[in-house]
Design a protein around this motif. Structure first.
Motif, PDB file in Angstrom:
ATOM      1  N   ARG A   1      -2.056   5.996   2.608  1.00 25.05           N
ATOM      2  CA  ARG A   1      -2.504   5.252   1.246  1.00 25.05           C
ATOM      3  C   ARG A   1      -1.349   4.432   0.794  1.00 25.05           C
ATOM      4  O   ARG A   1      -1.749   3.367   0.342  1.00 25.05           O
ATOM      5  CB  ARG A   1      -2.616   6.586   0.036  1.00 25.05           C
ATOM      6  CG  ARG A   1      -3.145   5.859  -1.394  1.00 25.05           C
ATOM      7  CD  ARG A   1      -3.102   6.865  -2.318  1.00 25.05           C
ATOM      8  NE  ARG A   1      -3.800   6.121  -3.686  1.00 25.05           N
ATOM      9  CZ  ARG A   1      -2.709   5.385  -4.451  1.00 25.05           C
ATOM     10  NH1 ARG A   1      -1.332   5.343  -4.017  1.00 25.05           N
ATOM     11  NH2 ARG A   1      -3.147   4.669  -5.475  1.00 25.05           N
ATOM     12  N   GLU A   2       0.119   4.833   1.022  1.00 25.33           N
ATOM     13  CA  GLU A   2       0.949   4.107   0.854  1.00 25.33           C
ATOM     14  C   GLU A   2       0.995   2.722   1.468  1.00 25.33           C
ATOM     15  O   GLU A   2       1.052   1.587   1.082  1.00 25.33           O
ATOM     16  CB  GLU A   2       2.395   4.595   0.950  1.00 25.33           C
ATOM     17  CG  GLU A   2       2.607   5.785  -0.105  1.00 25.33           C
ATOM     18  CD  GLU A   2       4.035   6.578   0.344  1.00 25.33           C
ATOM     19  OE1 GLU A   2       4.521   6.234   1.374  1.00 25.33           O
ATOM     20  OE2 GLU A   2       4.330   7.639  -0.416  1.00 25.33           O
ATOM     21  N   LEU A   3       0.818   2.953   2.672  1.00 25.25           N
ATOM     22  CA  LEU A   3       0.491   1.756   3.730  1.00 25.25           C
ATOM     23  C   LEU A   3      -0.652   0.925   3.087  1.00 25.25           C
ATOM     24  O   LEU A   3      -0.737  -0.435   3.215  1.00 25.25           O
ATOM     25  CB  LEU A   3       0.079   1.975   5.231  1.00 25.25           C
ATOM     26  CG  LEU A   3       1.194   2.770   5.803  1.00 25.25           C
ATOM     27  CD1 LEU A   3       0.804   3.576   6.998  1.00 25.25           C
ATOM     28  CD2 LEU A   3       2.459   1.902   5.986  1.00 25.25           C
ATOM     29  N   LEU A   4      -1.933   1.301   2.779  1.00 24.22           N
ATOM     30  CA  LEU A   4      -2.998   0.649   2.058  1.00 24.22           C
ATOM     31  C   LEU A   4      -2.333  -0.132   0.825  1.00 24.22           C
ATOM     32  O   LEU A   4      -2.863  -1.061   0.665  1.00 24.22           O
ATOM     33  CB  LEU A   4      -4.180   1.533   1.682  1.00 24.22           C
ATOM     34  CG  LEU A   4      -4.986   2.062   2.796  1.00 24.22           C
ATOM     35  CD1 LEU A   4      -6.011   3.105   2.555  1.00 24.22           C
ATOM     36  CD2 LEU A   4      -5.726   1.064   3.628  1.00 24.22           C
ATOM     37  N   VAL A   5      -1.752   0.700  -0.082  1.00 25.41           N
ATOM     38  CA  VAL A   5      -1.085   0.089  -1.255  1.00 25.41           C
ATOM     39  C   VAL A   5      -0.284  -1.124  -0.720  1.00 25.41           C
ATOM     40  O   VAL A   5      -0.600  -2.083  -1.348  1.00 25.41           O
ATOM     41  CB  VAL A   5      -0.402   0.963  -2.009  1.00 25.41           C
ATOM     42  CG1 VAL A   5       0.450   0.342  -2.942  1.00 25.41           C
ATOM     43  CG2 VAL A   5      -1.504   2.030  -2.621  1.00 25.41           C
ATOM     44  N   ASN A   6       0.595  -0.925   0.083  1.00 26.40           N
ATOM     45  CA  ASN A   6       1.227  -2.126   0.556  1.00 26.40           C
ATOM     46  C   ASN A   6       0.561  -3.437   0.884  1.00 26.40           C
ATOM     47  O   ASN A   6       0.751  -4.575   0.763  1.00 26.40           O
ATOM     48  CB  ASN A   6       2.243  -1.909   1.556  1.00 26.40           C
ATOM     49  CG  ASN A   6       3.232  -0.863   1.228  1.00 26.40           C
ATOM     50  OD1 ASN A   6       3.778  -0.830   0.019  1.00 26.40           O
ATOM     51  ND2 ASN A   6       3.937  -0.158   1.972  1.00 26.40           N
ATOM     52  N   VAL A   7      -0.512  -3.188   1.707  1.00 34.48           N
ATOM     53  CA  VAL A   7      -1.307  -4.233   2.291  1.00 34.48           C
ATOM     54  C   VAL A   7      -1.951  -4.890   1.329  1.00 34.48           C
ATOM     55  O   VAL A   7      -2.216  -6.275   1.192  1.00 34.48           O
ATOM     56  CB  VAL A   7      -2.135  -3.637   3.279  1.00 34.48           C
ATOM     57  CG1 VAL A   7      -3.509  -4.603   3.779  1.00 34.48           C
ATOM     58  CG2 VAL A   7      -1.643  -3.397   4.773  1.00 34.48           C
ATOM     59  N   ALA A   8      -2.671  -4.151   0.348  1.00 36.31           N
ATOM     60  CA  ALA A   8      -3.498  -4.521  -0.937  1.00 36.31           C
ATOM     61  C   ALA A   8      -2.600  -5.462  -1.719  1.00 36.31           C
ATOM     62  O   ALA A   8      -3.120  -6.457  -2.175  1.00 36.31           O
ATOM     63  CB  ALA A   8      -4.209  -3.364  -1.694  1.00 36.31           C
ATOM     64  N   ILE A   9      -1.315  -5.041  -2.019  1.00 37.39           N
ATOM     65  CA  ILE A   9      -0.489  -5.923  -2.763  1.00 37.39           C
ATOM     66  C   ILE A   9      -0.092  -7.122  -2.308  1.00 37.39           C
ATOM     67  O   ILE A   9      -0.050  -7.999  -2.856  1.00 37.39           O
ATOM     68  CB  ILE A   9       0.770  -4.907  -3.562  1.00 37.39           C
ATOM     69  CG1 ILE A   9       0.319  -3.900  -4.381  1.00 37.39           C
ATOM     70  CG2 ILE A   9       2.117  -5.699  -3.740  1.00 37.39           C
ATOM     71  CD1 ILE A   9       1.432  -2.718  -4.747  1.00 37.39           C
ATOM     72  N   SER A  10       0.170  -6.876  -1.011  1.00 34.25           N
ATOM     73  CA  SER A  10       0.559  -8.422  -0.087  1.00 34.25           C
ATOM     74  C   SER A  10      -0.719  -9.349  -0.256  1.00 34.25           C
ATOM     75  O   SER A  10      -0.679 -10.310  -0.501  1.00 34.25           O
ATOM     76  CB  SER A  10       1.018  -7.892   1.460  1.00 34.25           C
ATOM     77  OG  SER A  10       1.760  -7.431   1.392  1.00 34.25           O
ATOM     78  N   GLY A  11      -1.990  -8.711  -0.304  1.00 31.57           N
ATOM     79  CA  GLY A  11      -3.044  -9.553  -0.278  1.00 31.57           C
ATOM     80  C   GLY A  11      -3.340 -10.360  -1.788  1.00 31.57           C
ATOM     81  O   GLY A  11      -3.478 -11.382  -1.893  1.00 31.57           O
ATOM     82  N   VAL A  12      -2.675  -9.551  -2.630  1.00 31.59           N
ATOM     83  CA  VAL A  12      -2.961  -9.905  -3.853  1.00 31.59           C
ATOM     84  C   VAL A  12      -1.891 -11.121  -4.149  1.00 31.59           C
ATOM     85  O   VAL A  12      -2.265 -12.182  -4.827  1.00 31.59           O
ATOM     86  CB  VAL A  12      -2.638  -8.659  -5.028  1.00 31.59           C
ATOM     87  CG1 VAL A  12      -2.343  -9.312  -6.435  1.00 31.59           C
ATOM     88  CG2 VAL A  12      -3.756  -7.791  -4.908  1.00 31.59           C
ATOM     89  N   GLU A  13      -0.693 -10.723  -3.489  1.00 25.42           N
ATOM     90  CA  GLU A  13       0.413 -11.978  -3.623  1.00 25.42           C
ATOM     91  C   GLU A  13      -0.138 -13.229  -2.859  1.00 25.42           C
ATOM     92  O   GLU A  13       0.044 -14.195  -3.549  1.00 25.42           O
ATOM     93  CB  GLU A  13       1.864 -11.464  -3.031  1.00 25.42           C
ATOM     94  CG  GLU A  13       2.336 -10.175  -3.897  1.00 25.42           C
ATOM     95  CD  GLU A  13       3.609  -9.629  -3.144  1.00 25.42           C
ATOM     96  OE1 GLU A  13       3.728 -10.015  -1.738  1.00 25.42           O
ATOM     97  OE2 GLU A  13       4.105  -8.721  -3.836  1.00 25.42           O
ATOM     98  N   ILE A  14      -0.787 -13.066  -1.958  1.00 28.54           N
ATOM     99  CA  ILE A  14      -1.225 -14.287  -1.125  1.00 28.54           C
ATOM    100  C   ILE A  14      -2.318 -14.631  -1.930  1.00 28.54           C
ATOM    101  O   ILE A  14      -2.248 -16.148  -2.208  1.00 28.54           O
ATOM    102  CB  ILE A  14      -1.742 -13.874   0.333  1.00 28.54           C
ATOM    103  CG1 ILE A  14      -0.857 -13.215   1.027  1.00 28.54           C
ATOM    104  CG2 ILE A  14      -2.676 -14.882   0.818  1.00 28.54           C
ATOM    105  CD1 ILE A  14      -1.210 -12.658   2.566  1.00 28.54           C
ATOM    106  N   GLY A  15      -3.050 -14.094  -2.653  1.00 28.42           N
ATOM    107  CA  GLY A  15      -4.231 -14.696  -3.447  1.00 28.42           C
ATOM    108  C   GLY A  15      -3.599 -15.551  -4.819  1.00 28.42           C
ATOM    109  O   GLY A  15      -3.859 -16.680  -5.231  1.00 28.42           O
ATOM    110  N   MET A  16      -2.652 -14.815  -5.301  1.00 30.34           N
ATOM    111  CA  MET A  16      -1.907 -15.583  -6.417  1.00 30.34           C
ATOM    112  C   MET A  16      -1.155 -16.727  -5.974  1.00 30.34           C
ATOM    113  O   MET A  16      -0.896 -17.736  -6.521  1.00 30.34           O
ATOM    114  CB  MET A  16      -1.060 -14.361  -7.261  1.00 30.34           C
ATOM    115  CG  MET A  16      -1.610 -13.466  -7.811  1.00 30.34           C
ATOM    116  SD  MET A  16      -2.747 -13.850  -9.135  1.00 30.34           S
ATOM    117  CE  MET A  16      -2.039 -14.704 -10.154  1.00 30.34           C
TER     118      MET A  16
END
Length: 195
Positions: free
Chosen positions: A94-109
Motif C-alpha cells: 500500500r505504501e508503494l501504491l501511495v507513492n506511485v499515486a502521489i507521483s501521478g498527482v504531482e505529474i498531473g499538477m
C-alpha cells in the motif's frame, strides 16, 4: 492504477474552482494557485488516508479489491483473513501504491501548471515576436515533468516485486497481481518518447 483518471479529475476540479471563484480581491493567478495547492493537498491526504483500490483485475475476478491503511485486504468490502506477516506485506505494498499515486498527482499538477504557462508565454510570444524564446521556456518546464515521470517509473520495479510477494503469500491477492515487466518498460518508453 487510476493515475490518468486522477489527473483528469484534478484538472477538472482545478478548472471548476477557477471558474467558480468569488470576488475576494485576489488576482486570477493567486486564485488558481491557491486552488491548485488545495486540490493537491486534498488529493494527497485522501490517497494517504483512504483505501487503495486494486485495479486492473484479471478477467477471472470482478470483485473489488482494496487495501486499507491498517493493512487489511478487502474484497467486495469484506476483510480477508490474513496473518501478521501478510499484513506487513499489504502495508508495504500500500505504501508503494501511495507513492506511485502521489507521483501521478504531482505529474498531473505539473502538467496543469505547464499548460497555464504555455498559454501565457504563447500570447507574450505572439505580441513580442519571440516565439523561439517561448518554445525554449516551455521545453525547459516540460523537462521538469519528465524528471518526475522518470521517478515514477523507477518506483514500478519495487511495486511489481511487492505484488509478486503478496500473490505468493496471499492467494486472494493473485487476481490483482497484474503488473508485468512490460508495464515498467512501457512507462520508461513513454518517458523516453517525450524526450
Amino acid at each position: 492504477m487510476k493515475l490518468r483518471l486522477s489527473s483528469a479529475l484534478l484538472l477538472s476540479l482545478l478548472l471548476l474552482a477557477a471558474c467558480n471563484k468569488q470576488d475576494t480581491g485576489k488576482t486570477d493567478k493567486q486564485e488558481v494557485s491557491n486552488s491548485a495547492s488545495g486540490i493537491m493537498a486534498k488529493a494527497t491526504e485522501e490517497i494517504r488516508t483512504g483505501n487503495m483500490s486494486l485495479g486492473n483485475m484479471s478477467s477471472k475476478s470482478k470483485a473489488k479489491g482494496e487495501i486499507t491503511p491498517e493493512g487489511d485486504l478487502l474484497i467486495n468490502g469484506k476483510p480477508v483473513t490474513i496473518t501478521a506477516e501478510q499484513r506487513q506485506l499489504l502495508i508495504k505494498h500500500r505504501e508503494l501504491l501511495v507513492n506511485v499515486a502521489i507521483s501521478g498527482v504531482e505529474i498531473g499538477m505539473q502538467g496543469v501548471d505547464l499548460a497555464k504557462k504555455a498559454v501565457g508565454e504563447s500570447i507574450k510570444g505572439i505580441f513580442s515576436g519571440e516565439s523561439d524564446q517561448v518554445e525554449k521556456k516551455i521545453e525547459a518546464e516540460a523537462k521538469k515533468i519528465e524528471v518526475t515521470a522518470d521517478l515514477l517509473c523507477e518506483q514500478l520495479p519495487l511495486l511489481m516485486q511487492s505484488q509478486q510477494q503478496l500473490a505468493e503469500s496471499l492467494p486472494e491477492f493473485k487476481p490483482y497481481a497484474t503488473m508485468t515487466a512490460d508495464d515498467i518498460n512501457e512507462c520508461h518508453g513513454k518517458v523516453v518518447e517525450r524526450k
